[in-house]
Write an enzyme that holds these catalytic residues in place. Structure first.
Site, PDB file in Angstrom:
ATOM      1  N   ASP A  87      -0.999 -37.399 -56.702  1.00  0.00           N
ATOM      2  CA  ASP A  87      -0.112 -37.341 -55.718  1.00  0.00           C
ATOM      3  C   ASP A  87      -0.296 -36.281 -54.561  1.00  0.00           C
ATOM      4  O   ASP A  87       0.132 -36.527 -53.453  1.00  0.00           O
ATOM      5  CB  ASP A  87       1.324 -36.950 -56.667  1.00  0.00           C
ATOM      6  CG  ASP A  87       1.877 -37.673 -57.099  1.00  0.00           C
ATOM      7  OD1 ASP A  87       1.681 -39.111 -57.111  1.00  0.00           O
ATOM      8  OD2 ASP A  87       2.943 -37.605 -58.006  1.00  0.00           O
ATOM      9  N   GLU A  96      -3.744 -43.867 -55.385  1.00  0.00           N
ATOM     10  CA  GLU A  96      -5.011 -44.520 -56.003  1.00  0.00           C
ATOM     11  C   GLU A  96      -6.260 -44.132 -55.632  1.00  0.00           C
ATOM     12  O   GLU A  96      -7.215 -43.854 -56.390  1.00  0.00           O
ATOM     13  CB  GLU A  96      -4.782 -46.069 -55.857  1.00  0.00           C
ATOM     14  CG  GLU A  96      -3.665 -46.470 -56.628  1.00  0.00           C
ATOM     15  CD  GLU A  96      -3.523 -46.327 -57.933  1.00  0.00           C
ATOM     16  OE1 GLU A  96      -4.160 -46.250 -58.834  1.00  0.00           O
ATOM     17  OE2 GLU A  96      -2.190 -46.368 -58.448  1.00  0.00           O
TER      18      GLU A  96
HETATM   19 ZN   LIG Z   1      -1.704 -42.687 -60.757  1.00  0.00          ZN
END
Ligand SMILES: [Zn+2]
Length: 408
Positions: A356, A275
Protein backbone atom coordinates in the site's frame (compact mmCIF):
# COMPACT_ATOMS: atom_id res chain seq x y z
CA UNK A 1 -5.94 -48.07 20.11
CA UNK A 2 -2.69 -46.21 20.60
CA UNK A 3 -1.28 -42.97 21.87
CA UNK A 4 -1.26 -41.37 18.40
CA UNK A 5 -4.95 -42.20 17.98
CA UNK A 6 -5.89 -40.19 21.07
CA UNK A 7 -3.64 -37.34 19.96
CA UNK A 8 -5.40 -37.27 16.58
CA UNK A 9 -8.87 -37.20 18.14
CA UNK A 10 -7.76 -34.47 20.56
CA UNK A 11 -6.33 -32.35 17.74
CA UNK A 12 -9.51 -32.68 15.64
CA UNK A 13 -11.77 -31.71 18.55
CA UNK A 14 -9.48 -28.93 19.76
CA UNK A 15 -9.32 -27.37 16.29
CA UNK A 16 -13.09 -27.53 15.98
CA UNK A 17 -13.61 -25.88 19.38
CA UNK A 18 -11.02 -23.19 18.66
CA UNK A 19 -12.52 -22.37 15.25
CA UNK A 20 -16.06 -22.33 16.57
CA UNK A 21 -15.08 -20.06 19.47
CA UNK A 22 -13.25 -17.69 17.12
CA UNK A 23 -16.18 -17.54 14.74
CA UNK A 24 -18.53 -16.92 17.65
CA UNK A 25 -16.32 -14.09 18.92
CA UNK A 26 -16.17 -12.60 15.44
CA UNK A 27 -19.93 -12.87 14.99
CA UNK A 28 -20.54 -11.09 18.29
CA UNK A 29 -18.79 -8.06 16.79
CA UNK A 30 -20.79 -7.94 13.54
CA UNK A 31 -22.93 -5.17 15.06
CA UNK A 32 -20.04 -3.03 16.31
CA UNK A 33 -20.27 0.63 15.27
CA UNK A 34 -18.63 1.15 11.87
CA UNK A 35 -15.41 3.23 12.15
CA UNK A 36 -15.71 6.83 10.88
CA UNK A 37 -13.29 6.22 8.02
CA UNK A 38 -15.66 3.55 6.69
CA UNK A 39 -18.93 5.43 7.15
CA UNK A 40 -19.36 5.83 3.38
CA UNK A 41 -18.75 2.20 2.41
CA UNK A 42 -22.37 1.06 2.76
CA UNK A 43 -25.66 2.92 2.73
CA UNK A 44 -28.36 1.82 5.20
CA UNK A 45 -29.86 -0.85 2.94
CA UNK A 46 -26.51 -2.32 1.90
CA UNK A 47 -25.31 -2.34 5.49
CA UNK A 48 -28.30 -4.41 6.56
CA UNK A 49 -27.70 -6.73 3.61
CA UNK A 50 -24.06 -7.16 4.63
CA UNK A 51 -25.14 -7.99 8.21
CA UNK A 52 -27.51 -10.59 6.87
CA UNK A 53 -24.79 -12.06 4.61
CA UNK A 54 -22.33 -12.40 7.49
CA UNK A 55 -24.93 -14.05 9.74
CA UNK A 56 -25.94 -16.47 7.00
CA UNK A 57 -22.33 -17.48 6.36
CA UNK A 58 -21.65 -17.77 10.08
CA UNK A 59 -24.52 -20.20 10.61
CA UNK A 60 -23.71 -22.18 7.50
CA UNK A 61 -20.07 -22.39 8.61
CA UNK A 62 -21.08 -23.94 11.94
CA UNK A 63 -23.27 -26.47 10.16
CA UNK A 64 -20.62 -27.56 7.67
CA UNK A 65 -17.71 -27.70 10.14
CA UNK A 66 -19.81 -29.74 12.59
CA UNK A 67 -20.78 -32.14 9.81
CA UNK A 68 -17.17 -32.49 8.75
CA UNK A 69 -15.95 -33.13 12.33
CA UNK A 70 -18.54 -35.87 12.90
CA UNK A 71 -17.83 -37.44 9.55
CA UNK A 72 -14.07 -37.54 10.19
CA UNK A 73 -14.45 -38.89 13.72
CA UNK A 74 -16.96 -41.55 12.64
CA UNK A 75 -14.70 -42.66 9.80
CA UNK A 76 -11.75 -42.83 12.18
CA UNK A 77 -13.52 -44.63 15.02
CA UNK A 78 -15.64 -47.07 13.00
CA UNK A 79 -12.85 -48.42 10.82
CA UNK A 80 -13.46 -46.43 7.61
CA UNK A 81 -9.78 -46.23 6.75
CA UNK A 82 -9.31 -49.97 7.34
CA UNK A 83 -12.21 -50.71 5.01
CA UNK A 84 -10.77 -48.52 2.22
CA UNK A 85 -7.30 -49.96 2.80
CA UNK A 86 -8.56 -53.53 2.45
CA UNK A 87 -10.58 -52.58 -0.61
CA UNK A 88 -7.42 -51.17 -2.25
CA UNK A 89 -5.31 -54.16 -1.22
CA UNK A 90 -7.83 -56.52 -2.83
CA UNK A 91 -7.29 -54.79 -6.16
CA UNK A 92 -3.49 -54.75 -6.17
CA UNK A 93 -0.47 -55.70 -4.09
CA UNK A 94 1.73 -52.95 -5.51
CA UNK A 95 2.18 -50.35 -2.71
CA UNK A 96 2.02 -47.43 -5.16
CA UNK A 97 -1.21 -48.65 -6.76
CA UNK A 98 -2.72 -49.41 -3.34
CA UNK A 99 -1.87 -45.89 -2.15
CA UNK A 100 -3.36 -44.30 -5.28
CA UNK A 101 -6.61 -46.25 -4.91
CA UNK A 102 -6.70 -45.52 -1.17
CA UNK A 103 -6.36 -41.76 -1.66
CA UNK A 104 -8.58 -41.81 -4.74
CA UNK A 105 -11.48 -43.43 -2.81
CA UNK A 106 -11.07 -41.08 0.17
CA UNK A 107 -10.81 -37.92 -1.97
CA UNK A 108 -13.71 -38.77 -4.24
CA UNK A 109 -15.80 -39.97 -1.28
CA UNK A 110 -15.25 -36.81 0.75
CA UNK A 111 -15.75 -34.65 -2.31
CA UNK A 112 -19.15 -36.27 -2.99
CA UNK A 113 -20.19 -35.80 0.64
CA UNK A 114 -19.15 -32.12 0.71
CA UNK A 115 -20.54 -31.24 -2.74
CA UNK A 116 -24.07 -30.55 -1.39
CA UNK A 117 -22.49 -27.96 0.93
CA UNK A 118 -20.62 -26.16 -1.84
CA UNK A 119 -23.70 -26.40 -4.06
CA UNK A 120 -25.80 -24.78 -1.32
CA UNK A 121 -23.14 -22.11 -0.76
CA UNK A 122 -23.13 -21.18 -4.45
CA UNK A 123 -26.76 -21.59 -5.50
CA UNK A 124 -28.55 -20.64 -2.30
CA UNK A 125 -26.36 -18.25 -0.28
CA UNK A 126 -24.32 -16.52 -3.00
CA UNK A 127 -27.41 -16.53 -5.23
CA UNK A 128 -29.60 -14.91 -2.57
CA UNK A 129 -27.14 -12.05 -2.14
CA UNK A 130 -26.71 -11.55 -5.88
CA UNK A 131 -23.11 -12.79 -6.22
CA UNK A 132 -23.67 -16.01 -8.09
CA UNK A 133 -23.36 -16.10 -11.90
CA UNK A 134 -22.58 -19.81 -12.22
CA UNK A 135 -25.04 -22.40 -13.48
CA UNK A 136 -25.53 -25.97 -12.21
CA UNK A 137 -24.01 -27.20 -15.47
CA UNK A 138 -20.88 -25.04 -15.07
CA UNK A 139 -20.69 -26.05 -11.40
CA UNK A 140 -20.65 -29.76 -12.29
CA UNK A 141 -18.14 -29.29 -15.13
CA UNK A 142 -15.87 -27.36 -12.73
CA UNK A 143 -16.08 -30.19 -10.19
CA UNK A 144 -15.19 -32.80 -12.78
CA UNK A 145 -12.27 -30.76 -14.10
CA UNK A 146 -11.07 -30.24 -10.52
CA UNK A 147 -11.20 -33.99 -9.85
CA UNK A 148 -9.32 -34.79 -13.07
CA UNK A 149 -6.62 -32.30 -12.17
CA UNK A 150 -6.34 -33.75 -8.69
CA UNK A 151 -6.09 -37.28 -10.08
CA UNK A 152 -3.42 -36.39 -12.64
CA UNK A 153 -1.29 -33.90 -10.69
CA UNK A 154 -1.91 -35.12 -7.13
CA UNK A 155 -1.76 -38.77 -8.15
CA UNK A 156 1.42 -38.18 -10.17
CA UNK A 157 3.25 -36.46 -7.32
CA UNK A 158 2.07 -39.04 -4.79
CA UNK A 159 3.30 -41.86 -7.03
CA UNK A 160 6.71 -40.22 -7.40
CA UNK A 161 7.06 -39.69 -3.63
CA UNK A 162 6.09 -43.31 -2.95
CA UNK A 163 8.60 -44.49 -5.49
CA UNK A 164 11.31 -42.43 -3.73
CA UNK A 165 10.24 -44.01 -0.43
CA UNK A 166 10.69 -47.52 -1.83
CA UNK A 167 13.97 -46.64 -3.45
CA UNK A 168 15.71 -44.31 -0.97
CA UNK A 169 14.12 -45.28 2.36
CA UNK A 170 14.41 -42.61 5.06
CA UNK A 171 16.15 -40.23 2.69
CA UNK A 172 13.09 -40.09 0.43
CA UNK A 173 12.23 -36.66 1.81
CA UNK A 174 15.18 -34.95 0.12
CA UNK A 175 14.18 -36.25 -3.32
CA UNK A 176 10.50 -35.58 -2.64
CA UNK A 177 11.39 -32.05 -1.63
CA UNK A 178 13.33 -31.51 -4.87
CA UNK A 179 10.39 -32.74 -6.96
CA UNK A 180 7.84 -30.66 -5.05
CA UNK A 181 10.10 -27.59 -5.33
CA UNK A 182 10.52 -27.96 -9.08
CA UNK A 183 6.80 -28.59 -9.46
CA UNK A 184 5.78 -25.52 -7.46
CA UNK A 185 8.18 -23.21 -9.31
CA UNK A 186 6.93 -24.64 -12.60
CA UNK A 187 3.31 -24.07 -11.49
CA UNK A 188 4.04 -20.53 -10.38
CA UNK A 189 5.50 -19.80 -13.81
CA UNK A 190 2.97 -21.59 -15.99
CA UNK A 191 -0.22 -21.75 -13.93
CA UNK A 192 -1.77 -18.90 -15.92
CA UNK A 193 -0.78 -20.49 -19.20
CA UNK A 194 -1.70 -24.11 -18.45
CA UNK A 195 -4.32 -24.31 -15.71
CA UNK A 196 -6.34 -21.09 -15.88
CA UNK A 197 -7.45 -21.71 -19.52
CA UNK A 198 -9.13 -24.94 -18.36
CA UNK A 199 -11.55 -22.84 -16.32
CA UNK A 200 -11.57 -19.34 -17.81
CA UNK A 201 -11.05 -17.31 -20.92
CA UNK A 202 -8.15 -14.84 -20.79
CA UNK A 203 -7.60 -12.06 -23.27
CA UNK A 204 -4.90 -9.43 -23.53
CA UNK A 205 -6.10 -6.08 -22.23
CA UNK A 206 -7.13 -4.12 -25.30
CA UNK A 207 -5.43 -0.90 -26.37
CA UNK A 208 -7.08 2.21 -24.95
CA UNK A 209 -7.02 4.68 -22.07
CA UNK A 210 -6.67 2.07 -19.35
CA UNK A 211 -3.83 0.27 -21.07
CA UNK A 212 -2.01 3.57 -21.73
CA UNK A 213 -2.36 4.60 -18.09
CA UNK A 214 -1.10 1.25 -16.83
CA UNK A 215 1.84 1.24 -19.24
CA UNK A 216 2.91 4.76 -18.37
CA UNK A 217 2.75 3.96 -14.64
CA UNK A 218 4.80 0.78 -15.18
CA UNK A 219 7.43 2.72 -17.14
CA UNK A 220 7.59 5.39 -14.46
CA UNK A 221 8.47 2.86 -11.76
CA UNK A 222 10.74 0.84 -14.05
CA UNK A 223 8.62 -2.26 -14.11
CA UNK A 224 8.40 -4.30 -17.25
CA UNK A 225 4.79 -5.22 -17.82
CA UNK A 226 3.95 -6.64 -21.21
CA UNK A 227 1.38 -9.17 -20.16
CA UNK A 228 -1.83 -7.68 -18.83
CA UNK A 229 -4.72 -10.11 -19.13
CA UNK A 230 -8.42 -9.82 -18.53
CA UNK A 231 -10.15 -12.94 -17.22
CA UNK A 232 -13.89 -13.66 -17.43
CA UNK A 233 -14.46 -13.99 -13.68
CA UNK A 234 -18.01 -12.75 -14.27
CA UNK A 235 -18.99 -16.17 -15.58
CA UNK A 236 -19.02 -17.46 -11.97
CA UNK A 237 -19.35 -14.53 -9.59
CA UNK A 238 -19.76 -10.77 -9.39
CA UNK A 239 -16.89 -10.58 -6.88
CA UNK A 240 -13.82 -8.81 -8.27
CA UNK A 241 -10.13 -9.57 -8.04
CA UNK A 242 -6.70 -8.95 -9.54
CA UNK A 243 -3.53 -10.97 -9.14
CA UNK A 244 0.04 -11.21 -10.13
CA UNK A 245 1.76 -14.42 -11.20
CA UNK A 246 5.03 -15.78 -12.48
CA UNK A 247 8.37 -14.00 -12.68
CA UNK A 248 10.98 -13.10 -15.31
CA UNK A 249 9.50 -13.30 -18.79
CA UNK A 250 6.46 -15.15 -17.52
CA UNK A 251 5.31 -12.48 -15.12
CA UNK A 252 1.83 -11.23 -15.79
CA UNK A 253 -1.01 -9.32 -14.24
CA UNK A 254 -4.52 -10.71 -14.43
CA UNK A 255 -7.53 -8.44 -13.95
CA UNK A 256 -11.02 -9.83 -13.46
CA UNK A 257 -13.50 -8.33 -15.89
CA UNK A 258 -15.62 -7.59 -12.80
CA UNK A 259 -12.79 -5.42 -11.46
CA UNK A 260 -12.70 -3.42 -14.69
CA UNK A 261 -16.47 -2.94 -14.45
CA UNK A 262 -16.46 -1.85 -10.81
CA UNK A 263 -13.44 0.46 -10.70
CA UNK A 264 -12.44 3.54 -12.69
CA UNK A 265 -9.08 3.73 -14.49
CA UNK A 266 -7.19 5.49 -11.69
CA UNK A 267 -8.45 2.96 -9.17
CA UNK A 268 -7.30 0.06 -11.34
CA UNK A 269 -3.85 1.63 -11.74
CA UNK A 270 -3.74 2.04 -7.93
CA UNK A 271 -4.59 -1.65 -7.45
CA UNK A 272 -1.85 -2.57 -9.92
CA UNK A 273 0.60 -0.21 -8.19
CA UNK A 274 -0.10 -2.18 -5.01
CA UNK A 275 0.66 -5.44 -6.87
CA UNK A 276 3.84 -3.96 -8.37
CA UNK A 277 4.76 -3.02 -4.78
CA UNK A 278 4.65 -6.69 -3.78
CA UNK A 279 6.99 -7.50 -6.62
CA UNK A 280 9.40 -4.60 -6.02
CA UNK A 281 9.58 -5.21 -2.29
CA UNK A 282 10.47 -8.86 -3.07
CA UNK A 283 7.43 -10.29 -1.28
CA UNK A 284 6.77 -12.73 -4.08
CA UNK A 285 10.24 -14.26 -3.98
CA UNK A 286 10.19 -14.25 -0.16
CA UNK A 287 6.89 -16.12 -0.06
CA UNK A 288 8.12 -18.65 -2.53
CA UNK A 289 11.35 -19.36 -0.62
CA UNK A 290 9.47 -19.51 2.69
CA UNK A 291 6.99 -22.00 1.31
CA UNK A 292 9.78 -24.15 -0.16
CA UNK A 293 11.57 -24.20 3.21
CA UNK A 294 8.34 -25.06 5.01
CA UNK A 295 7.72 -27.91 2.57
CA UNK A 296 11.23 -29.22 3.25
CA UNK A 297 10.66 -29.04 7.01
CA UNK A 298 7.32 -30.84 6.72
CA UNK A 299 8.78 -33.62 4.58
CA UNK A 300 11.73 -34.00 6.95
CA UNK A 301 9.46 -34.35 9.99
CA UNK A 302 7.30 -36.80 7.99
CA UNK A 303 10.42 -38.92 7.40
CA UNK A 304 10.90 -39.20 11.18
CA UNK A 305 7.39 -40.57 11.70
CA UNK A 306 6.54 -42.51 8.59
CA UNK A 307 8.36 -45.72 9.54
CA UNK A 308 6.76 -45.96 12.96
CA UNK A 309 3.95 -48.53 12.50
CA UNK A 310 2.00 -46.96 15.40
CA UNK A 311 1.51 -43.84 13.27
CA UNK A 312 -0.24 -45.96 10.62
CA UNK A 313 -2.28 -47.92 13.18
CA UNK A 314 -3.52 -44.65 14.71
CA UNK A 315 -6.12 -44.30 11.95
CA UNK A 316 -7.42 -47.81 12.59
CA UNK A 317 -5.73 -49.76 9.79
CA UNK A 318 -4.31 -53.21 10.57
CA UNK A 319 -1.30 -53.03 8.23
CA UNK A 320 1.54 -50.52 8.22
CA UNK A 321 1.75 -48.39 5.05
CA UNK A 322 3.12 -45.09 3.78
CA UNK A 323 -0.34 -43.90 2.76
CA UNK A 324 -1.92 -44.61 6.16
CA UNK A 325 1.01 -42.91 7.88
CA UNK A 326 0.56 -39.93 5.57
CA UNK A 327 -3.08 -39.41 6.64
CA UNK A 328 -2.19 -39.81 10.29
CA UNK A 329 0.79 -37.47 9.96
CA UNK A 330 -1.34 -34.91 8.12
CA UNK A 331 -3.51 -34.51 11.23
CA UNK A 332 -0.68 -34.83 13.78
CA UNK A 333 1.26 -32.12 11.95
CA UNK A 334 -1.67 -29.72 11.60
CA UNK A 335 -1.02 -27.83 14.89
CA UNK A 336 2.48 -27.04 13.59
CA UNK A 337 1.12 -25.91 10.24
CA UNK A 338 -1.41 -23.74 12.12
CA UNK A 339 1.52 -22.00 13.79
CA UNK A 340 3.54 -21.57 10.60
CA UNK A 341 0.35 -20.34 8.91
CA UNK A 342 -0.09 -17.80 11.67
CA UNK A 343 3.45 -16.51 11.14
CA UNK A 344 2.94 -16.34 7.37
CA UNK A 345 -0.33 -14.42 7.87
CA UNK A 346 1.42 -11.99 10.20
CA UNK A 347 4.13 -11.35 7.59
CA UNK A 348 1.56 -11.12 4.83
CA UNK A 349 -0.31 -8.36 6.70
CA UNK A 350 2.98 -6.46 7.05
CA UNK A 351 3.61 -6.91 3.34
CA UNK A 352 0.16 -5.52 2.52
CA UNK A 353 1.01 -2.29 4.32
CA UNK A 354 4.32 -2.11 2.44
CA UNK A 355 2.59 -2.66 -0.90
CA UNK A 356 0.00 0.00 0.00
CA UNK A 357 2.84 2.38 0.89
CA UNK A 358 4.48 1.66 -2.44
CA UNK A 359 1.26 2.51 -4.27
CA UNK A 360 0.89 5.67 -2.19
CA UNK A 361 4.47 6.81 -2.90
CA UNK A 362 4.67 5.95 -6.57
CA UNK A 363 1.06 6.71 -7.53
CA UNK A 364 -1.68 8.07 -5.28
CA UNK A 365 -3.37 6.94 -2.10
CA UNK A 366 -6.86 8.30 -2.79
CA UNK A 367 -7.80 5.97 -5.68
CA UNK A 368 -6.48 3.00 -3.72
CA UNK A 369 -8.68 3.98 -0.78
CA UNK A 370 -11.78 4.31 -2.94
CA UNK A 371 -11.02 1.06 -4.77
CA UNK A 372 -10.65 -0.83 -1.47
CA UNK A 373 -13.94 0.63 -0.29
CA UNK A 374 -15.73 -0.32 -3.50
CA UNK A 375 -14.36 -3.86 -3.38
CA UNK A 376 -15.44 -4.24 0.26
CA UNK A 377 -18.87 -2.88 -0.54
CA UNK A 378 -19.33 -5.15 -3.55
CA UNK A 379 -18.35 -8.26 -1.62
CA UNK A 380 -20.39 -7.22 1.47
CA UNK A 381 -17.31 -7.71 3.59
CA UNK A 382 -17.02 -7.49 7.34
CA UNK A 383 -15.93 -3.98 8.41
CA UNK A 384 -15.55 -4.86 12.09
CA UNK A 385 -13.67 -8.17 12.40
CA UNK A 386 -12.57 -9.25 15.87
CA UNK A 387 -8.80 -8.77 16.47
CA UNK A 388 -8.33 -12.43 17.48
CA UNK A 389 -9.97 -13.55 14.23
CA UNK A 390 -7.76 -11.16 12.27
CA UNK A 391 -4.66 -12.41 14.11
CA UNK A 392 -5.34 -16.03 13.21
CA UNK A 393 -6.98 -15.88 9.80
CA UNK A 394 -6.46 -12.62 7.97
CA UNK A 395 -3.75 -12.47 5.34
CA UNK A 396 -4.72 -8.82 4.76
CA UNK A 397 -5.11 -6.14 7.43
CA UNK A 398 -8.71 -5.05 8.14
CA UNK A 399 -9.90 -2.33 5.78
CA UNK A 400 -9.93 0.41 8.42
CA UNK A 401 -6.25 -0.17 9.26
CA UNK A 402 -5.25 -0.02 5.60
CA UNK A 403 -7.14 3.22 5.12
CA UNK A 404 -5.62 4.77 8.25
CA UNK A 405 -2.18 3.78 6.97
CA UNK A 406 -2.89 5.21 3.50
CA UNK A 407 -4.15 8.46 5.03
CA UNK A 408 -1.20 8.85 7.38
ZN1 LIG B 1 -1.55 -7.24 -1.62
Amino acid sequence: MNYFFYTIVTILIFQYVLETALNYLNAKHFNDPVPNELADVFDEVEYRKSQDYKQTNYKFGILSSTFSLFLTLAFLIFGGFEWVDQFARNISDQPIIVALIFFGVIMIGSSILTTPFSYYQTFVIEEKFGFNKSTPKLFIIDKIKGWLMLIILGGGILAIILWFFQWAGDNFWIYAWAVVAVFSIFMNLFYSRLIVPLFNKQTLLEEGDLKTKITSYAEKVGFELKNIFVIDGSKRSTKANAYFSGFGNEKRVTLYDTLINDLDDDEIVAVLAHEVGHYKRKHIIFNMIASLLLTGLTLFILSLFVNNPEVSYAIGVSQFSFHAALISFGILYSPISEITGLIMNYLSRKFEFQADDFAKNTFKSQPLITSLKKLSKNSLSNLTPHPAFVFLHYSHPPLVERIRNLNS
